[in-house]
Scaffold this active site. Structure first.
Site, PDB file in Angstrom:
ATOM      1  CG  HIS A 131      -7.517   8.457   5.155  1.00  0.00           C
ATOM      2  ND1 HIS A 131      -7.054   7.273   5.650  1.00  0.00           N
ATOM      3  CD2 HIS A 131      -6.467   9.019   4.511  1.00  0.00           C
ATOM      4  CE1 HIS A 131      -5.781   7.121   5.335  1.00  0.00           C
ATOM      5  NE2 HIS A 131      -5.403   8.181   4.651  1.00  0.00           N
ATOM      6  CG  ASP A 185      -3.744  14.838   7.608  1.00  0.00           C
ATOM      7  OD1 ASP A 185      -4.164  14.008   6.788  1.00  0.00           O
ATOM      8  OD2 ASP A 185      -3.296  15.955   7.288  1.00  0.00           O
ATOM      9  CG  ASP A 211      -7.279  12.361   5.575  1.00  0.00           C
ATOM     10  OD1 ASP A 211      -8.238  12.005   4.868  1.00  0.00           O
ATOM     11  OD2 ASP A 211      -6.117  12.425   5.153  1.00  0.00           O
TER      12      ASP A 211
END
Length: 134
Positions: free
Chosen positions: A130, A23, A63
């Site tokens: 994402h 992330d 991500d």
């Protein structure tokens, strides 16, 4: 300090040292002049730690980018950091045991074993919700 007759952990040839990060969301707050560098500062810190700890590889668990089509600036900044920390003459101790021509059909070999690249720190990643997996 190691006990007499034992190896320090970083010298143990059977020890695999990996750094896992997830992330990263590179490019988040790109339009915010105050916070636009935050994710890149953290990303650079990840690779600094990898260098200091002499890891065998970095695993990025999804991500990497904040959006699935990152801006050119985000892509360039990401590539600059990865080039700085990953491209060098350090030998890579990881070995791909599967058929590389199947798993890497475009090159036929994992990039850190390609003689045209000087990869000293391999990075493996998977996409997140994402990232664009294509």
């Amino acid at each position: 300090v190691s006990a007499p007759g034992t190896m320090a952990p970083q010298e143990d040839p059977d020890l695999l040292r990996i750094l896992i990060a997830t992330d990263n969301h590179l490019g988040v707050h790109e339009k915010d002049h105050v916070r636009k560098d935050d994710a890149f500062i953290t990303f650079r810190e990840i690779f600094e730690i990898a260098k200091q700890q002499n890891v065998d590889g970095v695993f990025l668990g999804g991500d990497l980018f904040d959006v699935n089509k990152p801006s050119r600036e985000t892509m360039v900044r990401t590539m600059e950091i990865m080039q700085e920390y990953c491209m060098n003459d350090k030998s890579v101790s990881l070995e791909v045991l599967s058929d590389q021509t199947v798993n890497f059909p475009r090159r036929g070999v994992v990039n850190y074993e390609d003689p045209n690249y000087n990869i000293g720190l391999p990075v493996f990643m998977i996409h997140g919700n994402h990232d664009d997996p294509a």
